[in-house]
Design a protein around this motif. Structure first.
Motif, PDB file in Angstrom:
ATOM      1  N   MET A  13       0.794  -1.204   0.000  1.00 12.56           N
ATOM      2  CA  MET A  13       0.000   0.000   0.000  1.00 12.56           C
ATOM      3  C   MET A  13       0.839   1.273   0.000  1.00 12.56           C
ATOM      4  O   MET A  13       0.511   2.187  -0.739  1.00 12.56           O
ATOM      5  N   PRO A  14       1.898   1.392   0.785  1.00 13.51           N
ATOM      6  CA  PRO A  14       2.708   2.611   0.763  1.00 13.51           C
ATOM      7  C   PRO A  14       3.313   2.898  -0.610  1.00 13.51           C
ATOM      8  O   PRO A  14       3.504   4.049  -0.964  1.00 13.51           O
ATOM      9  N   LYS A  15       3.637   1.840  -1.403  1.00  9.02           N
ATOM     10  CA  LYS A  15       4.205   2.075  -2.732  1.00  9.02           C
ATOM     11  C   LYS A  15       3.191   2.763  -3.635  1.00  9.02           C
ATOM     12  O   LYS A  15       3.543   3.636  -4.428  1.00  9.02           O
ATOM     13  N   ASN A  16       1.930   2.378  -3.519  1.00  4.22           N
ATOM     14  CA  ASN A  16       0.886   3.007  -4.330  1.00  4.22           C
ATOM     15  C   ASN A  16       0.723   4.482  -3.977  1.00  4.22           C
ATOM     16  O   ASN A  16       0.528   5.320  -4.856  1.00  4.22           O
ATOM     17  N   ILE A  17       0.806   4.794  -2.702  1.00  4.94           N
ATOM     18  CA  ILE A  17       0.694   6.190  -2.266  1.00  4.94           C
ATOM     19  C   ILE A  17       1.869   6.998  -2.785  1.00  4.94           C
ATOM     20  O   ILE A  17       1.715   8.127  -3.252  1.00  4.94           O
ATOM     21  N   LYS A  18       3.057   6.390  -2.734  1.00  3.82           N
ATOM     22  CA  LYS A  18       4.254   7.078  -3.223  1.00  3.82           C
ATOM     23  C   LYS A  18       4.136   7.356  -4.720  1.00  3.82           C
ATOM     24  O   LYS A  18       4.448   8.459  -5.192  1.00  3.82           O
ATOM     25  N   GLN A  49       3.988  11.002  -6.677  1.00  4.82           N
ATOM     26  CA  GLN A  49       4.904  11.320  -7.775  1.00  4.82           C
ATOM     27  C   GLN A  49       4.122  11.752  -9.018  1.00  4.82           C
ATOM     28  O   GLN A  49       4.508  12.695  -9.718  1.00  4.82           O
ATOM     29  N   ALA A  50       3.038  11.058  -9.289  1.00  2.00           N
ATOM     30  CA  ALA A  50       2.208  11.404 -10.450  1.00  2.00           C
ATOM     31  C   ALA A  50       1.599  12.794 -10.279  1.00  2.00           C
ATOM     32  O   ALA A  50       1.535  13.577 -11.234  1.00  2.00           O
ATOM     33  N   THR A  94       2.232  16.024 -12.710  1.00  2.00           N
ATOM     34  CA  THR A  94       1.114  16.735 -13.324  1.00  2.00           C
ATOM     35  C   THR A  94       1.176  18.221 -13.014  1.00  2.00           C
ATOM     36  O   THR A  94       0.968  19.064 -13.892  1.00  2.00           O
ATOM     37  N   LYS A  95       1.483  18.574 -11.770  1.00  2.00           N
ATOM     38  CA  LYS A  95       1.604  19.984 -11.402  1.00  2.00           C
ATOM     39  C   LYS A  95       2.735  20.659 -12.166  1.00  2.00           C
ATOM     40  O   LYS A  95       2.601  21.789 -12.627  1.00  2.00           O
ATOM     41  N   LYS A  96       3.848  19.950 -12.330  1.00  2.00           N
ATOM     42  CA  LYS A  96       4.987  20.504 -13.059  1.00  2.00           C
ATOM     43  C   LYS A  96       4.613  20.734 -14.524  1.00  2.00           C
ATOM     44  O   LYS A  96       4.939  21.772 -15.100  1.00  2.00           O
TER      45      LYS A  96
END
Length: 144
Positions: free
Chosen positions: A1-6, A10-11, A15-17
């Motif tokens: 689960m923590p990998k999905n949050i990470k 990142q995504a 997207t903001k960038k």
């Protein structure tokens, strides 16, 4: 689960960038309006010797839309734009038939009807469409 949050974080950062790198729609619309105005004023100054084609008295100062600007399908269509003096631009706002008669006399009724039909078609431009249109108009400006 923590990998999905990470990965999700990142995504979101990516997207903001990307959004910061792309111009906003409002900025692109303003740039396209200014670019079309320059192209049309240059075109009509060459075609009509620098004088307003409607009154044939004053120099060309502004560019106006035969069909209103809110019709996005013809907003940046160069056939819909006319370079005129400021008083004729003001007159067109109050009495649009003045410029309509001139357009029909110059280009014919079928061209006016085609422009009317095109102006009533739906058009939705996203940022990529506006960027592409800006590049095409810059090429036309360079050719003049």
């Amino acid at each position: 689960m923590p990998k999905n949050i990470k990965r999700l974080r990142q995504a979101r950062r990516a997207t903001k960038k990307l959004k910061r790198l792309l111009p906003t729609r409002k900025v692109m619309v303003a740039k396209l309006d200014a670019l079309c105005s320059v192209i049309v004023r240059i075109r009509d100054k060459k075609a009509f010797g620098g004088t307003c084609p409607l009154c044939i008295m004053r120099p060309i100062q502004v560019c106006f839309h035969l069909m209103r600007r809110g019709m996005y399908s013809t907003r940046w269509d160069l056939d819909n734009l006319i370079g005129t003096c400021a008083p004729c631009n003001f007159r067109h706002e109050r009495f649009p038939e003045y410029a309509t008669r001139w357009f029909i006399a110059m280009r014919g009724a079928p061209a006016y009807e085609a422009l009317c039909k095109k102006s009533h078609s739906l058009a939705k431009f996203d940022i990529s469409d506006l960027v592409q249109l800006k590049l095409e108009l810059e090429i036309k400006l360079a050719d003049q």
